[in-house]
Design a protein around this motif. Sequence first.
Motif, PDB file in Angstrom:
ATOM      1  N   ARG A 134      -8.256  59.552  12.934  1.00 40.01           N
ATOM      2  CA  ARG A 134      -6.934  60.027  13.344  1.00 40.01           C
ATOM      3  C   ARG A 134      -6.073  58.882  13.881  1.00 40.01           C
ATOM      4  NH1 ARG A 134      -6.830  60.528  18.939  1.00 40.01           N
ATOM      5  NH2 ARG A 134      -8.855  60.714  19.972  1.00 40.01           N
ATOM      6  N   TRP A 135      -6.726  57.793  14.188  1.00 42.41           N
ATOM      7  CA  TRP A 135      -6.033  56.589  14.637  1.00 42.41           C
ATOM      8  C   TRP A 135      -6.827  55.393  14.149  1.00 42.41           C
ATOM      9  CZ3 TRP A 135      -8.016  52.545  17.403  1.00 42.41           C
ATOM     10  CH2 TRP A 135      -7.088  51.582  17.847  1.00 42.41           C
ATOM     11  N   LEU A 160      -2.868  66.138   9.136  1.00 45.97           N
ATOM     12  CA  LEU A 160      -2.389  65.432  10.321  1.00 45.97           C
ATOM     13  C   LEU A 160      -2.341  63.924  10.087  1.00 45.97           C
ATOM     14  CD1 LEU A 160      -4.304  67.429  13.091  1.00 45.97           C
ATOM     15  CD2 LEU A 160      -1.849  67.507  12.592  1.00 45.97           C
ATOM     16  N   VAL A 161      -3.357  63.393   9.383  1.00 42.68           N
ATOM     17  CA  VAL A 161      -3.371  61.964   9.067  1.00 42.68           C
ATOM     18  C   VAL A 161      -2.176  61.613   8.190  1.00 42.68           C
ATOM     19  CG1 VAL A 161      -4.600  60.173   7.783  1.00 42.68           C
ATOM     20  CG2 VAL A 161      -5.859  61.677   9.322  1.00 42.68           C
ATOM     21  N   GLN A 218       0.986  61.588  10.209  1.00 42.79           N
ATOM     22  CA  GLN A 218       1.030  60.408  11.073  1.00 42.79           C
ATOM     23  C   GLN A 218       1.433  59.175  10.281  1.00 42.79           C
ATOM     24  OE1 GLN A 218      -2.713  58.580  12.435  1.00 42.79           O
ATOM     25  NE2 GLN A 218      -1.933  58.795  14.525  1.00 42.79           N
ATOM     26  N   PHE A 223     -11.495  62.341  14.540  1.00 42.53           N
ATOM     27  CA  PHE A 223     -11.018  63.527  15.242  1.00 42.53           C
ATOM     28  C   PHE A 223     -12.075  64.062  16.204  1.00 42.53           C
ATOM     29  CE2 PHE A 223      -7.987  63.305  11.868  1.00 42.53           C
ATOM     30  CZ  PHE A 223      -6.841  63.892  12.366  1.00 42.53           C
ATOM     31  N   ARG A 238      -7.258  68.147   9.166  1.00 46.33           N
ATOM     32  CA  ARG A 238      -7.327  66.762   9.635  1.00 46.33           C
ATOM     33  C   ARG A 238      -6.573  65.816   8.714  1.00 46.33           C
ATOM     34  NH1 ARG A 238     -13.702  66.423  11.588  1.00 46.33           N
ATOM     35  NH2 ARG A 238     -13.403  67.550  13.560  1.00 46.33           N
ATOM     36  N   TRP A 239      -6.763  65.962   7.414  1.00 45.28           N
ATOM     37  CA  TRP A 239      -6.076  65.076   6.490  1.00 45.28           C
ATOM     38  C   TRP A 239      -4.570  65.334   6.478  1.00 45.28           C
ATOM     39  CZ3 TRP A 239      -7.319  60.605   4.732  1.00 45.28           C
ATOM     40  CH2 TRP A 239      -8.668  60.263   4.602  1.00 45.28           C
TER      41      TRP A 239
END
Length: 275
Positions: A145-146, A257-258, A261, A159, A254-255
């Motif tokens: 995520r980062w 959100l990625v 970002q 995550f 999750r993907w």
Amino acid sequence: MMESLAPIHVISLPRSGRRDAIAALLSDRGVEFHIEDAVDGRLLTHSELTAVYDDAAARRRYGRSLTSAEVACFMSHRSVWRKVVDTGRAAVILEDDAILEPVFFERVLHADESELSAVADIVLLGRSKLRRAASSWTYFNEPLRWRASVGGLRVGVPFKQWTSGSVGYWISAHAARRALAYSDGPLGTLLDDWPWHRDEGGARVAELRPYAVWEDFERLSSSIEQERKARIKPRSSLHIAALWPLRLLRTTVRWSLVALQRLSSGSDVVRARHE
């Protein structure tokens, strides 16, 4: 012998019969390393174990007692952290069943300490009980995520963090000093409980992607794992199958959100150029 920027400490039980193989591998690559005798849980007396172990804390966190091997594992790593603090240099800590990728020697050992320390206190270089063949699927299910790039290495935070093993990790001297402080006293957690290090100790725990260290768990048995299995009830195949739809949904979220970002980061870069 070529001196690596990051000294290597290999934690090994004298009775394991594994240290010769990894010592030969590291010697052949001409890197600096130290074999560190691990604490043997089998040799801890009841009074010694009682003095260093907090069973109530372990039961609160895991719903079970820790094995003597698990307590000894944490003790072993703490003893190496003291040596890292004494040298004042970041170091790589390996367990003696580690399999090392070429990138470990080519980039990990020569990563700039100050650059890595700027983004993380501890960088996990591998994960326990993960086959190389399954790594791509793992990277897909557990995206970062980062992330940051340090000397050609991709380092980031997934995550979710959990007890993912300690087969190999990089730790700064500052982080080792802090870890000794926040883990001082009777132990009630697992060494590889990285969320605990993050939440209770304030450690910035990151991962390397792709991994540079693998655990040779299929060929070499683990005394810790044998004792742990005796205390943990495994999930049924039906339970595992029932979780798949939820895992797929989780991965999709999750993907998403990625992607958002990265789009946001890209927009910031374009905006900065125009300004």
